[in-house]
Design an enzyme around this catalytic site. Structure first.
Site, mmCIF file in Angstrom:
data_model
loop_
_atom_site.group_PDB
_atom_site.id
_atom_site.type_symbol
_atom_site.label_atom_id
_atom_site.label_comp_id
_atom_site.label_asym_id
_atom_site.label_seq_id
_atom_site.Cartn_x
_atom_site.Cartn_y
_atom_site.Cartn_z
ATOM 1 N N LYS A 22 -4.519 64.440 -0.383
ATOM 2 C CA LYS A 22 -5.646 63.574 -0.010
ATOM 3 C C LYS A 22 -5.157 62.145 0.223
ATOM 4 O O LYS A 22 -5.512 61.501 1.215
ATOM 5 C CB LYS A 22 -6.688 63.561 -1.116
ATOM 6 C CG LYS A 22 -7.721 62.438 -0.990
ATOM 7 C CD LYS A 22 -8.768 62.435 -2.088
ATOM 8 C CE LYS A 22 -8.344 61.726 -3.330
ATOM 9 N NZ LYS A 22 -8.483 60.271 -3.330
ATOM 10 N N ASN A 23 -4.317 61.645 -0.678
ATOM 11 C CA ASN A 23 -3.922 60.229 -0.608
ATOM 12 C C ASN A 23 -2.820 59.951 0.406
ATOM 13 O O ASN A 23 -2.399 58.809 0.557
ATOM 14 C CB ASN A 23 -3.543 59.720 -2.006
ATOM 15 C CG ASN A 23 -4.771 59.657 -2.899
ATOM 16 O OD1 ASN A 23 -5.907 59.757 -2.430
ATOM 17 N ND2 ASN A 23 -4.551 59.510 -4.194
ATOM 18 N N ARG A 94 -13.176 53.771 -0.978
ATOM 19 C CA ARG A 94 -12.390 52.533 -0.938
ATOM 20 C C ARG A 94 -11.249 52.603 0.067
ATOM 21 O O ARG A 94 -10.844 51.582 0.617
ATOM 22 C CB ARG A 94 -11.771 52.235 -2.296
ATOM 23 C CG ARG A 94 -12.655 52.284 -3.456
ATOM 24 C CD ARG A 94 -11.863 52.055 -4.696
ATOM 25 N NE ARG A 94 -10.903 51.006 -4.478
ATOM 26 C CZ ARG A 94 -11.209 49.718 -4.430
ATOM 27 N NH1 ARG A 94 -12.458 49.363 -4.540
ATOM 28 N NH2 ARG A 94 -10.277 48.826 -4.245
ATOM 29 N N CYS A 118 -15.462 50.302 -8.662
ATOM 30 C CA CYS A 118 -15.828 51.715 -8.756
ATOM 31 C C CYS A 118 -15.762 52.071 -10.232
ATOM 32 O O CYS A 118 -15.439 51.247 -11.074
ATOM 33 C CB CYS A 118 -14.905 52.594 -7.916
ATOM 34 S SG CYS A 118 -13.366 52.940 -8.708
ATOM 35 N N ARG A 123 -10.943 46.929 -9.160
ATOM 36 C CA ARG A 123 -10.171 47.289 -7.967
ATOM 37 C C ARG A 123 -10.238 46.233 -6.873
ATOM 38 O O ARG A 123 -10.695 46.466 -5.759
ATOM 39 C CB ARG A 123 -10.580 48.670 -7.470
ATOM 40 C CG ARG A 123 -10.383 49.702 -8.578
ATOM 41 C CD ARG A 123 -10.637 51.099 -8.168
ATOM 42 N NE ARG A 123 -9.552 51.611 -7.315
ATOM 43 C CZ ARG A 123 -9.584 52.832 -6.787
ATOM 44 N NH1 ARG A 123 -10.627 53.597 -7.015
ATOM 45 N NH2 ARG A 123 -8.596 53.254 -6.020
ATOM 46 N N ASP A 307 -3.297 59.126 -11.804
ATOM 47 C CA ASP A 307 -4.189 60.194 -11.319
ATOM 48 C C ASP A 307 -3.997 61.506 -12.069
ATOM 49 O O ASP A 307 -4.745 62.452 -11.849
ATOM 50 C CB ASP A 307 -3.982 60.437 -9.819
ATOM 51 C CG ASP A 307 -4.417 59.248 -9.004
ATOM 52 O OD1 ASP A 307 -4.088 59.191 -7.809
ATOM 53 O OD2 ASP A 307 -5.069 58.337 -9.566
ATOM 54 N N ILE A 329 -2.649 51.207 -15.343
ATOM 55 C CA ILE A 329 -2.973 50.875 -13.953
ATOM 56 C C ILE A 329 -4.420 50.423 -13.796
ATOM 57 O O ILE A 329 -4.693 49.409 -13.164
ATOM 58 C CB ILE A 329 -2.711 52.091 -13.022
ATOM 59 C CG1 ILE A 329 -1.293 52.631 -13.209
ATOM 60 C CG2 ILE A 329 -3.018 51.734 -11.567
ATOM 61 C CD1 ILE A 329 -0.192 51.749 -12.684
ATOM 62 N N ARG A 399 -14.717 65.320 -3.715
ATOM 63 C CA ARG A 399 -14.055 64.265 -2.930
ATOM 64 C C ARG A 399 -12.560 64.535 -2.814
ATOM 65 O O ARG A 399 -11.932 64.155 -1.837
ATOM 66 C CB ARG A 399 -14.256 62.907 -3.607
ATOM 67 C CG ARG A 399 -15.660 62.389 -3.574
ATOM 68 C CD ARG A 399 -15.705 60.956 -3.988
ATOM 69 N NE ARG A 399 -14.745 60.168 -3.225
ATOM 70 C CZ ARG A 399 -14.534 58.876 -3.432
ATOM 71 N NH1 ARG A 399 -15.187 58.238 -4.379
ATOM 72 N NH2 ARG A 399 -13.671 58.209 -2.715
HETATM 73 C C1 EPZ Z 1 -4.426 54.479 -4.697
HETATM 74 O O1 EPZ Z 1 -5.510 53.604 -4.939
HETATM 75 C C2 EPZ Z 1 -4.986 55.886 -4.820
HETATM 76 N N1 EPZ Z 1 -6.015 56.103 -3.811
HETATM 77 C C3 EPZ Z 1 -5.578 56.093 -6.220
HETATM 78 O O2 EPZ Z 1 -6.005 57.453 -6.317
HETATM 79 C C4 EPZ Z 1 -4.464 55.863 -7.246
HETATM 80 O O3 EPZ Z 1 -5.003 55.980 -8.543
HETATM 81 C C5 EPZ Z 1 -3.870 54.456 -7.051
HETATM 82 O O4 EPZ Z 1 -3.401 54.310 -5.694
HETATM 83 C C6 EPZ Z 1 -2.702 54.198 -7.991
HETATM 84 O O5 EPZ Z 1 -1.703 55.160 -7.784
HETATM 85 C C7 EPZ Z 1 -5.631 56.403 -2.540
HETATM 86 O O6 EPZ Z 1 -4.452 56.480 -2.232
HETATM 87 C C8 EPZ Z 1 -6.734 56.651 -1.551
HETATM 88 P P1 EPZ Z 1 -3.528 50.348 -6.116
HETATM 89 P P2 EPZ Z 1 -5.331 52.008 -4.636
HETATM 90 O O7 EPZ Z 1 -3.760 49.331 -5.050
HETATM 91 O O8 EPZ Z 1 -4.454 51.809 -3.472
HETATM 92 C C9 EPZ Z 1 -4.904 46.576 -8.669
HETATM 93 C C10 EPZ Z 1 -7.446 59.218 -6.828
HETATM 94 O O9 EPZ Z 1 -7.898 59.641 -7.914
HETATM 95 N N2 EPZ Z 1 -4.978 45.874 -7.372
HETATM 96 O O10 EPZ Z 1 -2.160 50.922 -6.291
HETATM 97 O O11 EPZ Z 1 -6.675 51.394 -4.638
HETATM 98 C C11 EPZ Z 1 -5.920 47.702 -8.807
HETATM 99 O O12 EPZ Z 1 -7.141 47.198 -9.291
HETATM 100 C C12 EPZ Z 1 -7.400 57.723 -6.555
HETATM 101 O O13 EPZ Z 1 -6.991 59.958 -5.898
HETATM 102 C C13 EPZ Z 1 -5.248 44.508 -7.356
HETATM 103 O O14 EPZ Z 1 -5.456 43.888 -8.397
HETATM 104 O O15 EPZ Z 1 -4.556 51.553 -5.969
HETATM 105 C C14 EPZ Z 1 -5.243 48.608 -9.804
HETATM 106 O O16 EPZ Z 1 -5.488 48.110 -11.104
HETATM 107 C C15 EPZ Z 1 -7.979 56.911 -7.699
HETATM 108 N N3 EPZ Z 1 -5.304 43.861 -6.169
HETATM 109 C C16 EPZ Z 1 -3.760 48.472 -9.480
HETATM 110 O O17 EPZ Z 1 -3.641 47.242 -8.761
HETATM 111 C C17 EPZ Z 1 -5.081 44.522 -4.977
HETATM 112 O O18 EPZ Z 1 -5.109 43.876 -3.916
HETATM 113 C C18 EPZ Z 1 -3.194 49.586 -8.615
HETATM 114 O O19 EPZ Z 1 -4.050 49.725 -7.500
HETATM 115 C C19 EPZ Z 1 -4.804 45.905 -5.015
HETATM 116 C C20 EPZ Z 1 -4.747 46.564 -6.218
#
Ligand code: EPZ
Length: 420
Positions: A22-23, A94, A118, A123, A307, A329, A399
């Site tokens: 999915k990701n 998102r 969320c 996030r 995840d 995370i 989802r």
């Molecule tokens: C991706 O989300 C995945 N989603 C998530 O999977 C996964 O948990 C996550 O990466 C971490 O591996 C998809 O790929 C569609 P991040 P993403 O940016 O990109 C903070 C699932 O269950 N952050 O790596 O949104 C954020 O709040 C989903 O399949 C900022 O602060 O995750 C988090 O605490 C859930 N500012 C951390 O970084 C930013 O600009 C990591 O987020 C971006 C992120």
């Protein structure tokens, strides 16, 4: 809202085919914005999020056509006719925010709704915005939307992420592919889904070095052409069903699963007493003896994935001994804990860590799914529980997991979906 009913106590036995990730599929579909030729994606999972992404791309003028009737091969293409990503789509998913960089790179403007928080955390998307500003974009926040513009082309820049972000890495990687000059992304995410996106961009004509490392160097090109790309198998689905085999005391062949994508998950599951062996065409997963409590801390790839945290916690709830599970995370990713405790688990949360004291068995109960991975963890608990477990609000599950009840029923599980 649909519910899923499980009668536990049966060891899984059989084969489960792991679907496309999915990701990886979501950013790969967004890459269709980067060319006016056709991008053909195969091994596309049949998920609600894929439908939502198709809706969003159609909104931008990118038609998403089924090449095969089952929808597992999609052909994307067409001129961009609209640069707005509306709130009612972005708030549902998102990953919609990933269109910001590609729209800026292709047509120099974008108006994308802020995704909002969320269930699992606030996030924010500040890293996405700061990186795009470094490429020259002018970003204004107005009315809950990001208004972004660039006069002329984005310009390559040296970007250092203060911490690892999968989405920010993907947004900037796609934008930089069409920027003028060189962009370096330091402290970039290294998840296999990033590597899959980068491989597809290279097939489309992008010039990217350092794929698989935490430093990506992109030399922008003027245009990208179409390509055909097969999506990698889903490592989180793989880990989830490995936990299903383990928690039920069964053995399952995970077809198409790739050991090299599982990172620390393999080590931690093996330490817990799960047998994972590579065989032609996939992985054989079984539980030979008892499960042992093992500590786990979520980290960016190749560390233990956030995840997988909820699923692992369900497994540890019936292990011998204690386990400390630390979530580094996201700030609110323990919502499955009270639901697991309703089934007899003994889990105490202390800030970012949860202490899991293994119990001899769980008992079935009505429980509430709160987010995607929590839904699966409740199903895992239901597999091990005596009696009936009813998981409510399984739209979360749909989802990100395709045909869960069919895949588990094929391995002998007494499970059915009860439509709303
Ligand atoms: C991706 O989300 C995945 N989603 C998530 O999977 C996964 O948990 C996550 O990466 C971490 O591996 C998809 O790929 C569609 P991040 P993403 O940016 O990109 C903070 C699932 O269950 N952050 O790596 O949104 C954020 O709040 C989903 O399949 C900022 O602060 O995750 C988090 O605490 C859930 N500012 C951390 O970084 C930013 O600009 C990591 O987020 C971006 C992120």
């Amino acid at each position: 809202m649909d519910r899923i009913r499980i009668r536990g106590g049966r060891p899984l036995s059989g084969e489960i085919k792991v679907g496309g990730a999915k990701n990886a599929a979501l950013p790969l579909m967004v890459a269709g914005l980067l060319t006016d030729e056709r991008l053909v994606l195969s091994n596309v999972p049949q998920l609600a999020d894929i439908q939502t992404m198709s809706l969003l791309l159609a909104q931008h003028g990118i038609a998403v056509e089924r090449v095969t009737n089952d929808g597992r091969t999609l052909s994307l293409g067409g001129p961009i006719t609209n640069t707005e990503a509306p709130y009612d789509i972005v708030r549902k998913m998102r990953a919609s925010f990933l269109v910001l960089g590609p729209l800026l790179a292709r047509v120099g403007e974008a108006r994308v709704s802020l995704p909002g928080g969320c269930a699992i955390g606030a996030r924010p998307i500040d890293l996405h915005l700061k990186g795009l500003e470094q490429l020259g974009a002018r970003i204004v926040l107005e009315g809950g939307y990001i208004d972004a513009r660039i006069d002329g082309r984005l310009k390559g820049a040296a970007i250092v992420f203060p911490f690892v972000s999968v989405g920010a890495t993907e947004n900037l990687l796609m934008a930089a592919s069409l920027a003028e000059g060189r962009t370096v992304l330091a402290n970039a995410a290294r998840e296999p889904e990033i590597g899959d996106l980068a491989a597809c961009l290279v097939a489309m004509g992008a010039r990217i070095e350092g794929i698989g490392s935490d430093k990506l160097t992109i030399d922008g090109v003027d245009t990208l052409h179409g390509a055909t790309h097969a999506i990698i198998p889903d490592r989180i689905e793989t880990g989830s069903y490995a936990c299903a085999a383990a928690i039920s005391g069964g053995s399952v062949f995970l077809r198409d699963a790739r050991l090299e994508h599982l990172g620390a998950t393999v080590r931690i599951l093996r330490e817990a007493g799960v047998d994972i062996a590579e065989e032609p065409g996939g992985l054989m997963v079984k539980r030979l003896n008892g499960l042992h409590g093992v500590d786990a801390m979520t980290e960016p790839y190749p560390g233990f994935p956030t995840d997988m945290q909820a699923q692992f916690m369900a497994l540890m709830s019936v292990a011998e001994g204690a386990s400390m599970v630390t979530e580094t995370i996201f700030e609110n990713r323990f919502m499955h804990v009270p639901e697991l405790n309703r089934m007899g688990a003994r889990i105490n949360v202390h800030g970012a860590s949860a202490i899991v004291r293994g119990v001899p068995g769980l008992s079935g109960a009505p429980v509430m799914a709160t987010d995607l991975r929590a839904s699966l963890s409740l199903i895992l608990a239901g597999l091990a529980a005596q009696g009936e477990t009813m998981v409510n609000r399984v739209y979360h599950l749909d989802r990100g997991y395709e045909a869960v009840e069919q895949k588990l029923a094929a391995c002998g599980v007494d499970i059915e979906r009860i439509p709303a």
